[in-house]
Design a protein around this motif. Structure first.
Motif, PDB file in Angstrom:
ATOM      1  N   ILE A 265     119.456   1.562 -28.913  1.00 40.49           N
ATOM      2  CA  ILE A 265     119.694   2.619 -27.920  1.00 40.49           C
ATOM      3  C   ILE A 265     119.578   3.943 -28.651  1.00 40.49           C
ATOM      4  CG2 ILE A 265     121.412   3.710 -26.410  1.00 40.49           C
ATOM      5  CD1 ILE A 265     122.378   0.982 -25.572  1.00 40.49           C
ATOM      6  N   ASP A 266     118.633   4.757 -28.202  1.00 43.72           N
ATOM      7  CA  ASP A 266     118.363   6.057 -28.833  1.00 43.72           C
ATOM      8  C   ASP A 266     118.216   5.917 -30.351  1.00 43.72           C
ATOM      9  OD1 ASP A 266     118.588   7.113 -26.272  1.00 43.72           O
ATOM     10  OD2 ASP A 266     120.731   7.558 -26.514  1.00 43.72           O
ATOM     11  N   GLY A 267     117.499   4.874 -30.773  1.00 43.85           N
ATOM     12  CA  GLY A 267     117.193   4.689 -32.194  1.00 43.85           C
ATOM     13  C   GLY A 267     118.263   3.977 -33.006  1.00 43.85           C
ATOM     14  N   GLU A 268     119.413   3.677 -32.398  1.00 46.83           N
ATOM     15  CA  GLU A 268     120.491   2.997 -33.131  1.00 46.83           C
ATOM     16  C   GLU A 268     120.553   1.525 -32.725  1.00 46.83           C
ATOM     17  OE1 GLU A 268     125.369   3.124 -33.688  1.00 46.83           O
ATOM     18  OE2 GLU A 268     124.400   4.715 -32.546  1.00 46.83           O
ATOM     19  N   ALA A 269     120.658   0.642 -33.722  1.00 44.58           N
ATOM     20  CA  ALA A 269     120.789  -0.790 -33.412  1.00 44.58           C
ATOM     21  C   ALA A 269     122.070  -0.993 -32.604  1.00 44.58           C
ATOM     22  CB  ALA A 269     120.839  -1.602 -34.693  1.00 44.58           C
ATOM     23  N   ALA A 270     121.932  -1.500 -31.379  1.00 41.38           N
ATOM     24  CA  ALA A 270     123.066  -1.554 -30.445  1.00 41.38           C
ATOM     25  C   ALA A 270     123.455  -2.967 -30.057  1.00 41.38           C
ATOM     26  CB  ALA A 270     122.733  -0.761 -29.186  1.00 41.38           C
ATOM     27  N   GLY A 271     122.532  -3.911 -30.193  1.00 43.73           N
ATOM     28  CA  GLY A 271     122.825  -5.278 -29.787  1.00 43.73           C
ATOM     29  C   GLY A 271     121.807  -6.240 -30.378  1.00 43.73           C
ATOM     30  N   PHE A 272     122.105  -7.540 -30.311  1.00 42.67           N
ATOM     31  CA  PHE A 272     121.188  -8.548 -30.859  1.00 42.67           C
ATOM     32  C   PHE A 272     121.455  -9.879 -30.177  1.00 42.67           C
ATOM     33  CE2 PHE A 272     125.052  -9.348 -33.123  1.00 42.67           C
ATOM     34  CZ  PHE A 272     125.072 -10.722 -33.254  1.00 42.67           C
ATOM     35  N   ILE A 273     120.504 -10.781 -30.333  1.00 43.22           N
ATOM     36  CA  ILE A 273     120.696 -12.171 -29.905  1.00 43.22           C
ATOM     37  C   ILE A 273     119.969 -13.072 -30.902  1.00 43.22           C
ATOM     38  CG2 ILE A 273     118.639 -12.347 -28.399  1.00 43.22           C
ATOM     39  CD1 ILE A 273     120.457 -13.976 -26.443  1.00 43.22           C
ATOM     40  N   VAL A 274     120.560 -14.236 -31.194  1.00 45.19           N
ATOM     41  CA  VAL A 274     119.924 -15.229 -32.062  1.00 45.19           C
ATOM     42  C   VAL A 274     119.786 -16.531 -31.278  1.00 45.19           C
ATOM     43  CG1 VAL A 274     120.135 -16.597 -34.179  1.00 45.19           C
ATOM     44  CG2 VAL A 274     120.971 -14.226 -34.149  1.00 45.19           C
ATOM     45  N   TYR A 275     118.543 -16.968 -31.094  1.00 49.40           N
ATOM     46  CA  TYR A 275     118.273 -18.311 -30.573  1.00 49.40           C
ATOM     47  C   TYR A 275     117.951 -19.177 -31.788  1.00 49.40           C
ATOM     48  CZ  TYR A 275     117.506 -16.821 -25.642  1.00 49.40           C
ATOM     49  OH  TYR A 275     117.635 -16.347 -24.360  1.00 49.40           O
ATOM     50  N   LEU A 276     118.738 -20.230 -31.995  1.00 49.03           N
ATOM     51  CA  LEU A 276     118.579 -21.066 -33.183  1.00 49.03           C
ATOM     52  C   LEU A 276     118.006 -22.421 -32.779  1.00 49.03           C
ATOM     53  CD1 LEU A 276     119.318 -20.464 -36.125  1.00 49.03           C
ATOM     54  CD2 LEU A 276     121.526 -21.580 -35.717  1.00 49.03           C
ATOM     55  N   MET A 315     125.555 -13.453 -30.287  1.00 45.66           N
ATOM     56  CA  MET A 315     125.024 -12.376 -29.451  1.00 45.66           C
ATOM     57  C   MET A 315     126.102 -11.303 -29.426  1.00 45.66           C
ATOM     58  SD  MET A 315     123.442 -12.485 -25.619  1.00 45.66           S
ATOM     59  CE  MET A 315     124.830 -12.597 -24.548  1.00 45.66           C
ATOM     60  N   GLY A 316     125.705 -10.049 -29.439  1.00 50.49           N
ATOM     61  CA  GLY A 316     126.728  -9.006 -29.400  1.00 50.49           C
ATOM     62  C   GLY A 316     126.136  -7.648 -29.062  1.00 50.49           C
ATOM     63  N   VAL A 317     126.984  -6.802 -28.502  1.00 53.77           N
ATOM     64  CA  VAL A 317     126.621  -5.403 -28.200  1.00 53.77           C
ATOM     65  C   VAL A 317     127.732  -4.530 -28.777  1.00 53.77           C
ATOM     66  CG1 VAL A 317     126.280  -3.696 -26.356  1.00 53.77           C
ATOM     67  CG2 VAL A 317     125.372  -6.023 -26.080  1.00 53.77           C
ATOM     68  N   ARG A 318     127.358  -3.490 -29.516  1.00 51.40           N
ATOM     69  CA  ARG A 318     128.369  -2.591 -30.092  1.00 51.40           C
ATOM     70  C   ARG A 318     129.316  -2.102 -29.019  1.00 51.40           C
ATOM     71  NH1 ARG A 318     127.143  -0.887 -35.452  1.00 51.40           N
ATOM     72  NH2 ARG A 318     124.893  -0.792 -35.830  1.00 51.40           N
ATOM     73  N   ARG A 319     130.596  -2.019 -29.372  1.00 51.85           N
ATOM     74  CA  ARG A 319     131.627  -1.675 -28.384  1.00 51.85           C
ATOM     75  C   ARG A 319     131.387  -0.309 -27.740  1.00 51.85           C
ATOM     76  NH1 ARG A 319     135.327  -5.375 -28.233  1.00 51.85           N
ATOM     77  NH2 ARG A 319     136.694  -4.130 -26.932  1.00 51.85           N
ATOM     78  N   LYS A 320     130.879   0.623 -28.517  1.00 48.55           N
ATOM     79  CA  LYS A 320     130.711   1.979 -27.951  1.00 48.55           C
ATOM     80  C   LYS A 320     129.643   2.002 -26.844  1.00 48.55           C
ATOM     81  CE  LYS A 320     127.404   4.131 -31.167  1.00 48.55           C
ATOM     82  NZ  LYS A 320     127.235   5.198 -32.144  1.00 48.55           N
ATOM     83  N   PHE A 321     128.768   0.981 -26.836  1.00 52.46           N
ATOM     84  CA  PHE A 321     127.747   0.915 -25.787  1.00 52.46           C
ATOM     85  C   PHE A 321     128.127  -0.054 -24.659  1.00 52.46           C
ATOM     86  CE2 PHE A 321     125.007   1.909 -29.589  1.00 52.46           C
ATOM     87  CZ  PHE A 321     124.680   3.216 -29.205  1.00 52.46           C
ATOM     88  N   ALA A 322     129.069  -0.972 -24.963  1.00 57.51           N
ATOM     89  CA  ALA A 322     129.339  -2.094 -24.050  1.00 57.51           C
ATOM     90  C   ALA A 322     129.728  -1.634 -22.643  1.00 57.51           C
ATOM     91  CB  ALA A 322     130.406  -3.006 -24.631  1.00 57.51           C
ATOM     92  N   GLY A 323     130.413  -0.509 -22.551  1.00 60.11           N
ATOM     93  CA  GLY A 323     130.860  -0.053 -21.224  1.00 60.11           C
ATOM     94  C   GLY A 323     129.854   0.831 -20.509  1.00 60.11           C
ATOM     95  N   THR A 324     128.733   1.153 -21.169  1.00 57.50           N
ATOM     96  CA  THR A 324     127.743   2.050 -20.554  1.00 57.50           C
ATOM     97  C   THR A 324     126.751   1.247 -19.725  1.00 57.50           C
ATOM     98  OG1 THR A 324     126.133   1.912 -22.352  1.00 57.50           O
ATOM     99  CG2 THR A 324     127.916   3.544 -22.606  1.00 57.50           C
ATOM    100  N   ARG A 326     123.476   1.308 -19.807  1.00 55.82           N
ATOM    101  CA  ARG A 326     122.414   0.732 -20.646  1.00 55.82           C
ATOM    102  C   ARG A 326     122.956  -0.432 -21.482  1.00 55.82           C
ATOM    103  NH1 ARG A 326     119.470   5.737 -23.610  1.00 55.82           N
ATOM    104  NH2 ARG A 326     121.628   6.226 -24.143  1.00 55.82           N
ATOM    105  N   GLY A 327     124.168  -0.262 -21.993  1.00 55.87           N
ATOM    106  CA  GLY A 327     124.774  -1.319 -22.808  1.00 55.87           C
ATOM    107  C   GLY A 327     125.001  -2.601 -22.024  1.00 55.87           C
ATOM    108  N   GLN A 328     125.390  -2.455 -20.763  1.00 55.94           N
ATOM    109  CA  GLN A 328     125.654  -3.643 -19.928  1.00 55.94           C
ATOM    110  C   GLN A 328     124.376  -4.403 -19.600  1.00 55.94           C
ATOM    111  OE1 GLN A 328     127.892  -1.792 -16.791  1.00 55.94           O
ATOM    112  NE2 GLN A 328     129.847  -2.116 -17.826  1.00 55.94           N
ATOM    113  N   LEU A 329     123.257  -3.692 -19.668  1.00 53.88           N
ATOM    114  CA  LEU A 329     121.974  -4.328 -19.376  1.00 53.88           C
ATOM    115  C   LEU A 329     121.426  -5.096 -20.593  1.00 53.88           C
ATOM    116  CD1 LEU A 329     119.927  -4.555 -17.080  1.00 53.88           C
ATOM    117  CD2 LEU A 329     118.864  -2.438 -17.881  1.00 53.88           C
ATOM    118  N   LEU A 330     121.874  -4.706 -21.798  1.00 50.30           N
ATOM    119  CA  LEU A 330     121.308  -5.287 -23.020  1.00 50.30           C
ATOM    120  C   LEU A 330     121.357  -6.816 -23.078  1.00 50.30           C
ATOM    121  CD1 LEU A 330     122.216  -2.925 -26.014  1.00 50.30           C
ATOM    122  CD2 LEU A 330     120.261  -2.854 -24.477  1.00 50.30           C
TER     123      LEU A 330
END
Length: 386
Positions: A265-276, A315-324, A326-330
């Motif tokens: 989000i705006d150039g900052e790594a904000a979330g990820f997912i790992v399919y193993l 899987m995770g989304v940084r807390r500062k984005f989680a409530g926004t 865009r963050g909820q869509l990640l």
């Protein structure tokens, strides 16, 4: 330490102290579950590394004792007792953990094993025992209490149906359930989710695959997001740098960059997912051994023949984005990006696990994409106060 038993002969408890005893400890569930078509023997080598202070950085911040139960010259059960210095306090009396439980269906064996683990924990000031954790909350957790009819996915446990009743008979009560959700990798997303995803990433949001050229750095970013995103989850213990490095090393052979995604989000790594890829599917018939031809078989199945199932362990989304917004869509964008690649690669099934029963945001995401709970694992607690 011993106890009488209706099966004849007394149960002796042996604290594991040698390489030979560790090897016996690892083999106990293999013998006990040999007739269970859904049990998958772990690789002996992998288990040896996971249970050794030389190779598992968990031991740097935890005290661990493994116990074997033997009777009449046979190993009839096992248990671990451990105290993790990094485990968070929930404000209650000091808690220690038990784990790696496997035993014959005999109340005397269970009683002897738990008596040994509880005495060890109590001697170190613990007033409560919680578990099973194999060995930490970031590895396998919980005892299987529902969903015995399918084999477990990679890094998930499998227990015989009788174990829960034996543990509960010793005074243990449920503190938490964790769920495994199963989903088919179909194009058939529920309409509401499809609409969201079809709009594409909102402005300032970029999705990208894992960059294997910067693998160690990428795993570092992933861990940083994970430690932040999960920080308020029940029982969460942050992953140390050494544990991150060990995880990165152990997963390198099976991680597929097309199945590991980051969202910025705006150039900052904000979330990820790992399919193993579900390694368990590839090792089902190896009986824990990679030699003489197990390595070749494993690599062939993972890289060429390809397994058909995947697990999303992280899987995770940084807390500062989680409530926004865009963050909820990640999570939906990440799940879809990885899911599309998975389908292209021929994968048919995905497990999302494990998810705490009261982690409603994650459960709602799982249900919104059409997943259903198909296994339940239970975490127990007992007071050790006299």
């Amino acid at each position: 330490m011993h106890g009488g038993t209706p099966h004849g002969g007394e149960v002796r408890i042996v604290p594991v102290a040698s390489a030979a005893e560790l090897s016996r400890f690892i083999r106990v569930p293999m013998r006990l579950n040999a007739r269970d078509p859904n049990y998958i023997a772990p690789l002996m080598m992998e288990r040896g590394e996971a249970l050794s202070p030389k190779t598992n950085p968990f031991f740097a911040h935890a005290e661990v004792q493994l116990f074997l139960a033997e009777r009449g010259g046979r190993d009839v059960g096992r248990i671990s007792a451990q105290i993790d210095q990094l485990a968070p306090s929930d404000g209650g009396p000091k808690a220690g953990h038990f784990g790696l439980i496997a035993a014959e269906d005999d109340p005397a064996v269970f009683a002897a094993l738990f008596a040994a683990a509880e005495a060890w924990l109590a001697a170190r000031g613990c007033l409560r025992a919680q578990g099973p954790f194999n060995l930490s909350v970031n590895e396998e957790v919980g005892l299987l209490v529902d969903g015995f009819d399918t084999p477990p996915m990679v890094m998930m446990g499998h227990d015989p149906p009788y174990v829960a009743a034996r543990v509960e008979a010793l005074g243990y009560g449920k503190i938490k359930d964790v769920y495994a959700y199963k989903n088919l990798t179909s194009d058939d997303l529920p309409p509401r989710v499809r609409k969201l995803v079809e709009r594409g990433a909102p402005e300032g949001v970029r999705l990208r695959m894992l960059d294997m050229k910067r693998y160690d750095e990428e795993v570092g970013v992933l861990t940083e997001i994970l430690n932040d995103a999960w920080s308020e989850n029940w029982g969460f213990t942050p992953t140390t740098e050494a544990e991150t490095a060990q995880l990165a090393k152990s997963l390198k052979m099976v991680v597929d960059p097309r199945l590991t995604w980051f969202a910025e989000i705006d150039g900052e790594a904000a979330g990820f997912i790992v399919y193993l890829p579900n390694v368990n599917e590839a090792i089902r018939d190896l009986k824990g051994k990679l030699l003489p031809f197990g390595w070749a078989k494993l690599l062939w199945r993972l890289k060429v023949a390809r397994v058909k199932s995947l697990r999303v362990p992280l899987m995770g989304v940084r807390r500062k984005f989680a409530g926004t917004r865009r963050g909820q869509l990640l999570p939906f964008l990440l799940i879809t990006a990885g899911g599309l690649e998975a389908r292209k690669l021929g994968y048919r099934e995905v497990e999302l696990s494990w998810i705490l029963e009261d982690n409603m945001p994650m459960r709602r995401i799982g249900e919104a994409i059409g997943s259903r709970v198909y296994k339940t694992y239970r975490i127990y607690e007992k007071s050790l106060a006299a």
